[in-house]
Design a protein around this motif. Structure first.
Motif, PDB file in Angstrom:
ATOM      1  N   LEU A  75      32.753 -73.854 -93.104  1.00  0.00           N
ATOM      2  CA  LEU A  75      33.355 -73.889 -91.783  1.00  0.00           C
ATOM      3  C   LEU A  75      32.258 -72.819 -90.987  1.00  0.00           C
ATOM      4  O   LEU A  75      32.051 -72.926 -89.638  1.00  0.00           O
ATOM      5  N   PHE A  76      31.527 -72.034 -91.928  1.00  0.00           N
ATOM      6  CA  PHE A  76      30.357 -71.209 -90.717  1.00  0.00           C
ATOM      7  C   PHE A  76      29.497 -71.888 -90.111  1.00  0.00           C
ATOM      8  O   PHE A  76      29.296 -71.818 -88.911  1.00  0.00           O
ATOM      9  N   PRO A  77      28.840 -72.933 -90.826  1.00  0.00           N
ATOM     10  CA  PRO A  77      27.527 -73.562 -90.130  1.00  0.00           C
ATOM     11  C   PRO A  77      28.229 -74.546 -89.263  1.00  0.00           C
ATOM     12  O   PRO A  77      27.703 -75.018 -88.017  1.00  0.00           O
ATOM     13  N   LEU A  78      29.493 -74.937 -89.180  1.00  0.00           N
ATOM     14  CA  LEU A  78      30.299 -75.946 -88.675  1.00  0.00           C
ATOM     15  C   LEU A  78      30.517 -75.167 -87.061  1.00  0.00           C
ATOM     16  O   LEU A  78      30.337 -75.629 -86.064  1.00  0.00           O
ATOM     17  N   VAL A  79      31.055 -73.838 -87.256  1.00  0.00           N
ATOM     18  CA  VAL A  79      31.420 -73.366 -85.996  1.00  0.00           C
ATOM     19  C   VAL A  79      30.437 -72.940 -85.409  1.00  0.00           C
ATOM     20  O   VAL A  79      30.463 -73.150 -84.092  1.00  0.00           O
ATOM     21  N   PHE A  80      29.295 -72.295 -85.851  1.00  0.00           N
ATOM     22  CA  PHE A  80      28.345 -71.948 -85.256  1.00  0.00           C
ATOM     23  C   PHE A  80      27.416 -73.089 -84.442  1.00  0.00           C
ATOM     24  O   PHE A  80      27.020 -72.856 -83.309  1.00  0.00           O
ATOM     25  N   SER A  81      27.303 -74.139 -84.891  1.00  0.00           N
ATOM     26  CA  SER A  81      26.607 -75.576 -84.413  1.00  0.00           C
ATOM     27  C   SER A  81      27.642 -75.904 -83.384  1.00  0.00           C
ATOM     28  O   SER A  81      27.304 -76.185 -82.358  1.00  0.00           O
TER      29      SER A  81
END
Length: 415
Positions: free
Chosen positions: A310-316
């Motif tokens: 979820l972290f790279p998903l949220v930031f992108s």
């Protein structure tokens, strides 16, 4: 200067957290709408027993023509009772009107229209084609199977007919009668033996099935991405700027476009991550209380866990939405642009329908879309596949959107 940058960052976080209660209320309404959509999509098809019974169902083909007391009837009887295709195809004798009515009602996949004198034409080497009628609006594996069967029968019939009559002509040239010498009977029996035992020509090998996503796993991944896409509508109120007096003022004190964009994007990402964490936690808690067994996959050697993904998903996603909000200083225009982009990307990435429903070109494009990488990243966690390409791609997209936002902010600060 560094102290002023930190102060600007804390100010942006405080500004967005002040609006968090309202944003979270909108988030709950959005989550309810998405859950309702997912439930409707999930229950639109048949249950597992229906899918299993459908998988065992034969393909029905109607036969129009006189097949009684003839060699053609014997042939159809052999196909229905002796050939291996009896496990896949079911023939129904009927009139053309009945066959057309059943085809329109989708009770059969197709019907065969056998012309008068068909068998006599075969025995005299005359080509009288059998018409295969398939509904124009029908699709699926049943229709494709009928097409393949028709093509196979056509090839077998043409090849065997050519060989048999070639034998008759060759023997006639040498003054022999192939029928009196029973050569025609022998070659017919040879063809029957080869065709009916054709499964012995190849070797079967049973392999372990490939791990695929269940319906609930697929919609869990697609639902998270769709939720984040539509949540970006909140960003139009948080990120769209009409007045650049303050940004221009702090720019004169050393907080330039890079620092401003970074601080605002980071604060927005934290709020988005907080909302998503609360929603995912609430859903998991609700599922456990409802007795639904649904566990998120943990990390493996090649794939990250669902939660870490979820972290790279949220930031992108935050970088994409921030970039869209910088394109205009009108909140209405930004809202419409964000909504349009979200719907298009969500549709092309398989958030509304299974990606297998789309043409091959769309499936190949989905791999390189930012939202497509986000969906594939979450799916990789379930399938325990390598997610390096998705993570690298989302990192590149995040940097690209950040860079474009910095350029736009720098341009506006100089106006």
């Amino acid at each position: 200067m560094m102290k002023l940058r930190w102060q600007y960052l804390k100010t942006q976080i405080h500004r967005m957290l002040m609006r968090f209660p309202v944003l979270f209320l909108v988030t709950i309404l959005l989550l309810g709408a998405i859950c309702g959509l997912a439930w409707a999509q999930f229950t639109a098809g048949k249950d597992e027993e229906d899918f299993q019974s459908l998988a065992r169902q034969k393909v029905s083909v109607a036969v129009v023509g006189d097949t009684s007391e003839s060699y053609l009837g014997i042939g159809i009887y052999a196909v229905e009772h002796m050939d291996s295709s009896r496990f896949s195809v079911n023939f129904i004798d009927c009139t053309e009107e009945e066959a057309r009515a059943m085809l329109e009602a989708e009770e059969v996949e197709a019907y065969l229209l056998i012309p008068e004198g068909f068998l006599d034409a075969v025995t005299t080497a005359e080509n009288k084609p059998v018409t295969l009628v398939i509904g124009g609006n029908q699709g699926g594996i049943g229709v494709e199977l009928v097409r393949e069967l028709a093509d196979m029968v056509s090839r077998v019939l043409t090849s065997s007919q050519t060989a048999i009559y070639t034998l008759v002509d060759v023997e006639a040239n040498y003054g022999r009668n192939a029928y009196d010498s029973k050569d025609v009977t022998q070659i017919n029996l040879r063809y029957f033996d080869v065709i009916l035992s054709r499964e012995e020509m190849y070797q079967k090998e049973t392999v372990e099935s490939v791990r695929t996503l269940s319906r609930i796993e697929y919609y869990a991944c697609a639902g998270v991405v769709l939720f984040l896409l539509l949540w970006g509508l909140n960003g139009t109120l948080l990120l769209t700027k009409r007045d650049f007096s303050l940004p221009k003022l702090i720019r004169t004190r050393g907080v330039g476009a890079v620092s401003q964009v970074t601080a605002e994007l980071f604060a927005y990402s934290l709020v988005l991550l907080l909302c998503l964490a609360l929603c995912v936690g609430g859903l998991l808690f609700g599922l456990s209380k409802a007795g639904v067994s649904f566990s998120l996959p943990g990390p493996s050697e090649s794939a990250p866990s669902f939660l870490l993904g979820l972290f790279p998903l949220v930031f992108s996603m935050a970088a994409l939405q921030y970039f869209l909000c910088q394109l205009s200083d009108n909140p209405i225009v930004t809202l419409l642009v964000t909504l349009l982009v979200s719907l298009v990307l969500g549709y092309l990435s398989g958030c509304f329908y299974f990606l297998s429903y789309f043409p091959k070109e769309v499936q190949e494009l989905q791999v390189y879309l930012p939202t497509g990488m986000q969906v594939n990243l979450l799916q990789s966690a379930f399938l325990e596949k390598d997610a390096a390409f998705c993570i690298k791609g989302l990192t590149g997209y995040t940097f690209l959107f950040w860079l474009c936002s910095v350029l736009i902010r720098g341009y506006r600060l100089k106006k």
